[in-house]
Write a protein that holds these residues in place. Structure first.
Motif, PDB file in Angstrom:
ATOM      1  N   LEU A 248      14.316   0.844   5.516  1.00  0.00           N
ATOM      2  CA  LEU A 248      14.051  -0.590   5.423  1.00  0.00           C
ATOM      3  C   LEU A 248      14.425  -1.140   4.051  1.00  0.00           C
ATOM      4  O   LEU A 248      15.307  -1.974   3.928  1.00  0.00           O
ATOM      5  CB  LEU A 248      12.581  -0.873   5.752  1.00  0.00           C
TER       6      LEU A 248
ATOM      7  N   LEU B 237       6.225   9.146  13.774  1.00  0.00           N
ATOM      8  CA  LEU B 237       5.597   9.143  12.460  1.00  0.00           C
ATOM      9  C   LEU B 237       4.376  10.062  12.421  1.00  0.00           C
ATOM     10  O   LEU B 237       4.133  10.763  11.425  1.00  0.00           O
ATOM     11  CB  LEU B 237       5.199   7.715  12.087  1.00  0.00           C
TER      12      LEU B 237
ATOM     13  N   GLN C 102       4.493   2.248   8.471  1.00  0.00           N
ATOM     14  CA  GLN C 102       5.749   2.614   7.827  1.00  0.00           C
ATOM     15  C   GLN C 102       5.542   3.825   6.933  1.00  0.00           C
ATOM     16  O   GLN C 102       4.507   3.966   6.279  1.00  0.00           O
ATOM     17  CB  GLN C 102       6.293   1.461   6.979  1.00  0.00           C
TER      18      GLN C 102
ATOM     19  N   SER D 146      10.879   2.572   2.073  1.00  0.00           N
ATOM     20  CA  SER D 146      10.058   2.355   3.266  1.00  0.00           C
ATOM     21  C   SER D 146      10.942   2.555   4.481  1.00  0.00           C
ATOM     22  O   SER D 146      12.150   2.278   4.447  1.00  0.00           O
ATOM     23  CB  SER D 146       9.454   0.948   3.267  1.00  0.00           C
ATOM     24  N   ALA D 147      10.357   3.071   5.548  1.00  0.00           N
ATOM     25  CA  ALA D 147      11.166   3.438   6.708  1.00  0.00           C
ATOM     26  C   ALA D 147      10.324   3.436   7.972  1.00  0.00           C
ATOM     27  O   ALA D 147       9.111   3.673   7.943  1.00  0.00           O
ATOM     28  CB  ALA D 147      11.778   4.828   6.498  1.00  0.00           C
ATOM     29  N   LEU D 148      11.000   3.149   9.071  1.00  0.00           N
ATOM     30  CA  LEU D 148      10.415   3.368  10.381  1.00  0.00           C
ATOM     31  C   LEU D 148      10.742   4.797  10.787  1.00  0.00           C
ATOM     32  O   LEU D 148      11.919   5.192  10.771  1.00  0.00           O
ATOM     33  CB  LEU D 148      10.984   2.380  11.401  1.00  0.00           C
TER      34      LEU D 148
END
Length: 351
Positions: free
Chosen positions: A88, A103, A129, A97-99
């Motif tokens: 992201l 998770l 996230q 930050s990431a999807l």
């Protein structure tokens, strides 16, 4: 204003999964108030006048979609599991930050391996996230990401086909300069060098601004009262040079025409005091009917999703009824919709 006011029925076969080739062969709907004409992008110079200024977003899309694996030693022996990551944005520490999917399966401190040279460690999790620290920085990171990553195509394309090597050029503007976007400023995908040269020969002027388009641009509006919707924030910059160029165009009585809703949102953010000034920061400006435009005189943009904030933006510029007419015409004439679709030039009626 209700969310349902911005809904419409779109036939599935009008959703473009590949762009027109060449880029400038895409169709161009030109709307001047309630008058609609059908054209093509290569004819854009004929619709503009000497002294008009196009404002272009020079953000560069990064290949933000990564497929990796986590490795664990278990009682049954070494195990690995596939992990999907969409980057992201980086934070001040350089973590991304990431999807991350799934998770819940990744532990804090666990490493995800994306290639022989690129890997990342999960640092923390906030609001769904993950925050990843990569093993590389700077040019080394960029090179490894370009090799391992895929372009982050919008969901309405990604669910129909995977991203491929062709998308690395198709989903990038010819004037992209500044890395940071995870979605393209899609109206600008219609330009090539020949069209830019032809526009310049016509006397059309250009200014470049930067807004790093985020994945939040695809998030659905979830409130029925649209005035209560909270926009995602995106980083942008309008340089002092660009602001001066735009002000000079306004003072000369010529038109300022952003190419894409991202460029429009940015220049209106920088122009909230009535005259555009140099600006840098995160903008969450939300443009819906009733908004007062201080900078943009028209807009070149693609055709947008039903019930999206971008439908609200074009309705603010052109008028609600006018946009209904425009979209009904586009559907009847089988224009291609969304990121890889056709374009429109929207010129609001003046008093």
């Amino acid at each position: 204003m209700k969310l349902s006011d911005f809904d419409f029925d779109l036939p599935e076969d009008l959703i473009a999964t590949r762009p027109a080739v060449p880029r400038t062969s895409a169709r161009l709907l030109v709307a001047k108030g309630q008058q609609i004409s059908d054209s093509i992008v290569s004819d854009l110079p004929n619709w503009l006048s000497p002294g008009d200024r196009l404002v272009l977003n020079d953000t560069r899309v990064i290949p933000a979609r990564l497929t990796g694996a986590r490795h664990r030693d278990t009682a049954q022996g070494p195990m690995q599991a596939r992990i999907e990551v969409t980057l992201l944005e980086p934070d001040a520490r350089g973590d991304w930050s990431a999807l991350i999917k799934p998770l819940k399966k990744v532990k804090i401190g666990e490493e995800i391996i994306f290639s022989d040279v690129l890997r990342a460690t999960l640092q923390s999790v906030t609001d769904g996230q993950g925050f990843l620290k990569f093993n590389l920085e700077g040019d080394d990171f960029d090179a490894a990401l370009n090799a391992a990553g895929a372009m982050p195509l919008p969901p309405y394309i990604a669910t129909r086909r995977p991203a491929d090597e062709r998308d690395k050029s198709d989903y990038q503007t010819v004037f992209a300069q500044n890395n940071g976007a995870v979605a393209a400023p899609t109206a600008s995908l219609h330009f090539d060098e020949a069209l830019l040269s032809e526009l310049a020969a016509r006397g059309v002027l250009f200014s470049y601004v930067t807004l790093h388009v985020g994945a939040g641009t695809f998030l659905p509006v979830k409130v029925e009262d649209v005035t209560t919707h909270k926009m995602h924030a995106e980083w942008g910059q309008v340089s002092a040079v660009a602001a001066a160029e735009i002000n000079a165009t306004k003072q000369a009585g010529k038109r300022v025409i952003p190419v894409g809703t991202t460029a429009l949102r940015l220049i209106e953010t920088a122009g909230r005091e009535g005259q555009i000034t140099a600006w840098e920061g995160d903008t969450d400006i939300f443009i819906y009917p009733g908004f007062r435009f201080n900078v943009a005189d028209a807009l070149m943009t693609n055709f947008h999703l039903p019930k999206s904030t971008l439908m609200m933006l074009v309705s603010a510029l052109m008028g609600y009824d006018e946009v209904r007419t425009i979209y009904n015409h586009a559907i009847a004439e089988k224009y291609r919709f969304f990121s890889y679709g056709d374009a429109s030039l929207l010129i609001p009626k003046t008093d």
